[in-house]
Enzyme design. Structure first.
Site, PDB file in Angstrom:
ATOM      1  N   LYS A  16       2.592  -1.213  -2.708  1.00 18.83           N
ATOM      2  CA  LYS A  16       1.455  -1.462  -3.295  1.00 18.83           C
ATOM      3  C   LYS A  16       0.251  -1.088  -2.732  1.00 18.83           C
ATOM      4  O   LYS A  16      -1.052  -0.980  -1.887  1.00 18.83           O
ATOM      5  CB  LYS A  16       1.123  -2.775  -4.143  1.00 18.83           C
ATOM      6  CG  LYS A  16       1.919  -3.099  -5.351  1.00 18.83           C
ATOM      7  CD  LYS A  16       1.327  -4.216  -6.413  1.00 18.83           C
ATOM      8  CE  LYS A  16       1.947  -5.704  -5.450  1.00 18.83           C
ATOM      9  NZ  LYS A  16       3.621  -4.908  -4.106  1.00 18.83           N
ATOM     10  N   ARG A  91      -1.290 -11.804 -11.485  1.00 19.78           N
ATOM     11  CA  ARG A  91       0.313 -12.013 -11.147  1.00 19.78           C
ATOM     12  C   ARG A  91       0.560 -12.510 -12.266  1.00 19.78           C
ATOM     13  O   ARG A  91       1.597 -12.563 -11.930  1.00 19.78           O
ATOM     14  CB  ARG A  91       0.275 -12.645  -9.891  1.00 19.78           C
ATOM     15  CG  ARG A  91       1.449 -12.416  -8.551  1.00 19.78           C
ATOM     16  CD  ARG A  91       1.446 -11.739  -8.451  1.00 19.78           C
ATOM     17  NE  ARG A  91       2.366 -11.939  -7.100  1.00 19.78           N
ATOM     18  CZ  ARG A  91       1.717 -11.668  -5.936  1.00 19.78           C
ATOM     19  NH1 ARG A  91       0.394 -10.653  -6.104  1.00 19.78           N
ATOM     20  NH2 ARG A  91       2.275 -11.893  -4.107  1.00 19.78           N
ATOM     21  N   ARG A 126       9.084  -5.153   6.599  1.00 14.38           N
ATOM     22  CA  ARG A 126       8.512  -4.900   7.202  1.00 14.38           C
ATOM     23  C   ARG A 126       7.280  -5.283   7.652  1.00 14.38           C
ATOM     24  O   ARG A 126       7.710  -6.645   8.379  1.00 14.38           O
ATOM     25  CB  ARG A 126       7.218  -5.536   5.714  1.00 14.38           C
ATOM     26  CG  ARG A 126       5.937  -5.375   5.365  1.00 14.38           C
ATOM     27  CD  ARG A 126       4.882  -5.563   3.705  1.00 14.38           C
ATOM     28  NE  ARG A 126       5.484  -6.963   3.995  1.00 14.38           N
ATOM     29  CZ  ARG A 126       5.202  -7.523   1.986  1.00 14.38           C
ATOM     30  NH1 ARG A 126       4.948  -6.561   1.993  1.00 14.38           N
ATOM     31  NH2 ARG A 126       5.782  -7.987   0.980  1.00 14.38           N
ATOM     32  N   ARG A 159       5.672 -10.781   8.710  1.00 16.66           N
ATOM     33  CA  ARG A 159       5.055 -12.014   7.808  1.00 16.66           C
ATOM     34  C   ARG A 159       5.665 -13.210   7.333  1.00 16.66           C
ATOM     35  O   ARG A 159       6.908 -13.185   7.254  1.00 16.66           O
ATOM     36  CB  ARG A 159       4.398 -11.300   6.893  1.00 16.66           C
ATOM     37  CG  ARG A 159       3.124 -10.997   6.806  1.00 16.66           C
ATOM     38  CD  ARG A 159       2.590 -10.494   5.263  1.00 16.66           C
ATOM     39  NE  ARG A 159       3.135 -11.017   3.793  1.00 16.66           N
ATOM     40  CZ  ARG A 159       3.640 -10.439   2.665  1.00 16.66           C
ATOM     41  NH1 ARG A 159       2.153  -9.271   2.525  1.00 16.66           N
ATOM     42  NH2 ARG A 159       3.406 -10.899   1.600  1.00 16.66           N
ATOM     43  N   ARG A 170      10.328 -15.413  -4.113  1.00 10.02           N
ATOM     44  CA  ARG A 170       9.124 -14.303  -4.830  1.00 10.02           C
ATOM     45  C   ARG A 170       9.902 -13.436  -5.852  1.00 10.02           C
ATOM     46  O   ARG A 170       9.029 -12.870  -6.605  1.00 10.02           O
ATOM     47  CB  ARG A 170       8.815 -14.166  -3.147  1.00 10.02           C
ATOM     48  CG  ARG A 170       7.789 -14.185  -2.343  1.00 10.02           C
ATOM     49  CD  ARG A 170       7.773 -14.516  -1.013  1.00 10.02           C
ATOM     50  NE  ARG A 170       6.641 -12.956  -0.948  1.00 10.02           N
ATOM     51  CZ  ARG A 170       6.973 -11.618   0.003  1.00 10.02           C
ATOM     52  NH1 ARG A 170       7.895 -11.905   0.826  1.00 10.02           N
ATOM     53  NH2 ARG A 170       6.140 -10.723  -0.317  1.00 10.02           N
TER      54      ARG A 170
HETATM   55  P1  ADP Z   1       3.786  -8.959  -1.579  1.00 12.72           P
HETATM   56  O1  ADP Z   1       3.159  -8.175  -2.343  1.00 12.72           O
HETATM   57  O2  ADP Z   1       4.646  -8.962  -1.105  1.00 12.72           O
HETATM   58  O3  ADP Z   1       4.221  -9.893  -2.736  1.00 12.72           O
HETATM   59  P2  ADP Z   1       0.960 -10.213  -1.578  1.00 12.72           P
HETATM   60  O4  ADP Z   1       0.666  -9.871   0.100  1.00 12.72           O
HETATM   61  O5  ADP Z   1       0.530 -10.053  -2.726  1.00 12.72           O
HETATM   62  O6  ADP Z   1       2.514  -9.847  -0.926  1.00 12.72           O
HETATM   63  O7  ADP Z   1       1.481 -12.638  -1.548  1.00 12.72           O
HETATM   64  C1  ADP Z   1       1.663 -13.051  -0.287  1.00 12.72           C
HETATM   65  C2  ADP Z   1       1.730 -14.640  -1.382  1.00 12.72           C
HETATM   66  O8  ADP Z   1       0.229 -14.583  -1.875  1.00 12.72           O
HETATM   67  C3  ADP Z   1       2.792 -14.679  -2.542  1.00 12.72           C
HETATM   68  O9  ADP Z   1       3.621 -15.183  -2.239  1.00 12.72           O
HETATM   69  C4  ADP Z   1       1.532 -15.695  -3.246  1.00 12.72           C
HETATM   70  O10 ADP Z   1       1.922 -16.969  -2.980  1.00 12.72           O
HETATM   71  C5  ADP Z   1       0.285 -15.634  -2.799  1.00 12.72           C
HETATM   72  N1  ADP Z   1      -0.412 -14.598  -3.844  1.00 12.72           N
HETATM   73  C6  ADP Z   1      -0.918 -12.998  -3.723  1.00 12.72           C
HETATM   74  N2  ADP Z   1      -1.431 -12.951  -4.710  1.00 12.72           N
HETATM   75  C7  ADP Z   1      -1.410 -13.985  -6.094  1.00 12.72           C
HETATM   76  C8  ADP Z   1      -1.814 -14.078  -6.781  1.00 12.72           C
HETATM   77  N3  ADP Z   1      -2.140 -12.963  -7.583  1.00 12.72           N
HETATM   78  N4  ADP Z   1      -2.232 -15.072  -8.210  1.00 12.72           N
HETATM   79  C9  ADP Z   1      -1.466 -16.191  -7.072  1.00 12.72           C
HETATM   80  N5  ADP Z   1      -0.394 -16.120  -5.660  1.00 12.72           N
HETATM   81  C10 ADP Z   1      -0.996 -14.654  -5.092  1.00 12.72           C
HETATM   82  P1  ADP Z   2       3.491  -4.472  -1.362  1.00 13.12           P
HETATM   83  O1  ADP Z   2       2.324  -4.612  -1.083  1.00 13.12           O
HETATM   84  O2  ADP Z   2       4.026  -4.027  -2.524  1.00 13.12           O
HETATM   85  O3  ADP Z   2       4.577  -6.297  -1.145  1.00 13.12           O
HETATM   86  P2  ADP Z   2       3.853  -2.675   1.138  1.00 13.12           P
HETATM   87  O4  ADP Z   2       3.004  -1.141   0.623  1.00 13.12           O
HETATM   88  O5  ADP Z   2       3.678  -3.744   2.005  1.00 13.12           O
HETATM   89  O6  ADP Z   2       4.562  -3.488  -0.553  1.00 13.12           O
HETATM   90  O7  ADP Z   2       5.394  -2.137   1.543  1.00 13.12           O
HETATM   91  C1  ADP Z   2       6.826  -2.643   2.151  1.00 13.12           C
HETATM   92  C2  ADP Z   2       7.136  -2.006   3.058  1.00 13.12           C
HETATM   93  O8  ADP Z   2       7.539  -0.832   3.351  1.00 13.12           O
HETATM   94  C3  ADP Z   2       6.602  -1.610   4.184  1.00 13.12           C
HETATM   95  O9  ADP Z   2       6.939  -2.560   5.534  1.00 13.12           O
HETATM   96  C4  ADP Z   2       6.446  -0.340   4.005  1.00 13.12           C
HETATM   97  O10 ADP Z   2       5.146   0.039   5.213  1.00 13.12           O
HETATM   98  C5  ADP Z   2       7.392  -0.052   3.490  1.00 13.12           C
HETATM   99  N1  ADP Z   2       6.818   1.640   2.657  1.00 13.12           N
HETATM  100  C6  ADP Z   2       5.865   1.802   1.150  1.00 13.12           C
HETATM  101  N2  ADP Z   2       5.891   2.450   1.052  1.00 13.12           N
HETATM  102  C7  ADP Z   2       7.275   3.053   1.451  1.00 13.12           C
HETATM  103  C8  ADP Z   2       7.940   4.325   0.777  1.00 13.12           C
HETATM  104  N3  ADP Z   2       7.405   5.161   0.035  1.00 13.12           N
HETATM  105  N4  ADP Z   2       9.230   4.430   1.331  1.00 13.12           N
HETATM  106  C9  ADP Z   2       9.891   3.348   2.640  1.00 13.12           C
HETATM  107  N5  ADP Z   2       9.000   2.510   2.959  1.00 13.12           N
HETATM  108  C10 ADP Z   2       7.936   2.399   1.739  1.00 13.12           C
END
Ligand code: ADP
Ligand code: ADP
Ligand code: ZN
Length: 213
Positions: A16, A91, A126, A159, A170
């Site tokens: 995303k 979420r 990541r 992270r 998660r």
């Molecule tokens: P990822 O896309 O890898 O799940 P995010 O950066 O979106 O990671 O979220 C990291 C953490 O931040 C989540 O595990 C949660 O603790 C918190 N978080 C993010 N967005 C929300 C949301 N909309 N509601 C509640 N917690 C959130």
């Molecule tokens: P999200 O925001 O949904 O948690 P990220 O955009 O941070 O996901 O992507 C998670 C990990 O996967 C990152 O290390 C990113 O570089 C990698 N990634 C994203 N898109 C792809 C893809 N199409 N193929 C392989 N790896 C990817």
């Protein structure tokens, strides 16, 4: 054209953030990532940031009232007037209801679909820039110099919540709290499924097609 508002939905590691960064360039609307807003609040040491800390480190959702107050403030800024991409929000159903009750109409919800076993590898690899938030992957898309951001020379690292034990929590939280939104938006007729496997570029083309852009 009127304001364009989209939601990128999908499990942690689906891509995303990566796709949002590309969309920001092509659509000229900002990305609103609640994860980024929460990490910024922590870094700034605000009260809200401190309250969010434990939830994030344990891989739980941060309470809705905290997240909603961040979102409210962010969406009230001038650069959000022409629309935005919501990344990682809503979420859960309560957050989706909060959007509705504020009269916010989203054009469509792109559901980025990636199998769970692939997510684990993406999250483990990541790497994120502490300076500008650029996202890398240790093997798929590393920065040119290890540990140094291509864009801002900031330090690139892992992270804290991308640690295996926290990731498990998660992914469970995603399945129980967030996945129900798929049906919620499907019933409304605005859900578009996108296959999140394949190269970043091919996923991007599929996302653009889903947005009708
Ligand atoms: P990822 O896309 O890898 O799940 P995010 O950066 O979106 O990671 O979220 C990291 C953490 O931040 C989540 O595990 C949660 O603790 C918190 N978080 C993010 N967005 C929300 C949301 N909309 N509601 C509640 N917690 C959130
Ligand atoms: P999200 O925001 O949904 O948690 P990220 O955009 O941070 O996901 O992507 C998670 C990990 O996967 C990152 O290390 C990113 O570089 C990698 N990634 C994203 N898109 C792809 C893809 N199409 N193929 C392989 N790896 C990817
Ligand atoms: Zn950077």
């Amino acid at each position: 054209m009127g304001a364009r508002r989209f939601i990128l939905l999908g499990p942690p590691g689906a891509g995303k953030g990566t796709q949002s960064a590309l969309l920001v360039e092509s659509l000229s609307i900002p990305q609103v990532s609640t994860g980024d807003l929460l990490r910024a609040a922590r870094k700034a040491g605000t009260d809200l940031g401190r309250k969010a800390q434990l939830f994030m480190d344990q891989g739980h959702l941060v309470p809705d009232d905290l997240v909603l107050s961040l979102v409210e403030e962010r969406l009230s800024r001038d650069d959000a007037k022409g629309g935005y991409i919501l990344d990682g929000f809503p979420r859960n159903l309560a957050q989706a209801d909060a959007l509705d009750s504020r009269g916010i109409v989203v054009e469509c919800v792109v559901n980025v679909d990636v199998p769970f076993e692939i997510l684990v590898g993406r999250i483990a690899g990541r790497r994120v820039c502490q300076g500008c938030g650029a996202t890398y992957h240790a093997t798929n898309s590393p920065p040119r110099t290890e540990g140094v951001c291509d864009a801002c020379s900031g330090s690139v690292g892992q992270r804290k919540d991308d640690d295996a034990a926290v990731v498990e929590s998660r992914l469970k939280v995603y399945a129980s709290e967030t996945a129900p939104l798929i049906d919620f938006y499907k019933k409304r007729g605005i859900l578009r499924d996108v296959n999140g496997l394949g190269s970043t570029e091919s996923v991007y083309q599929a996302v653009l097609a889903a947005l009708g852009s």
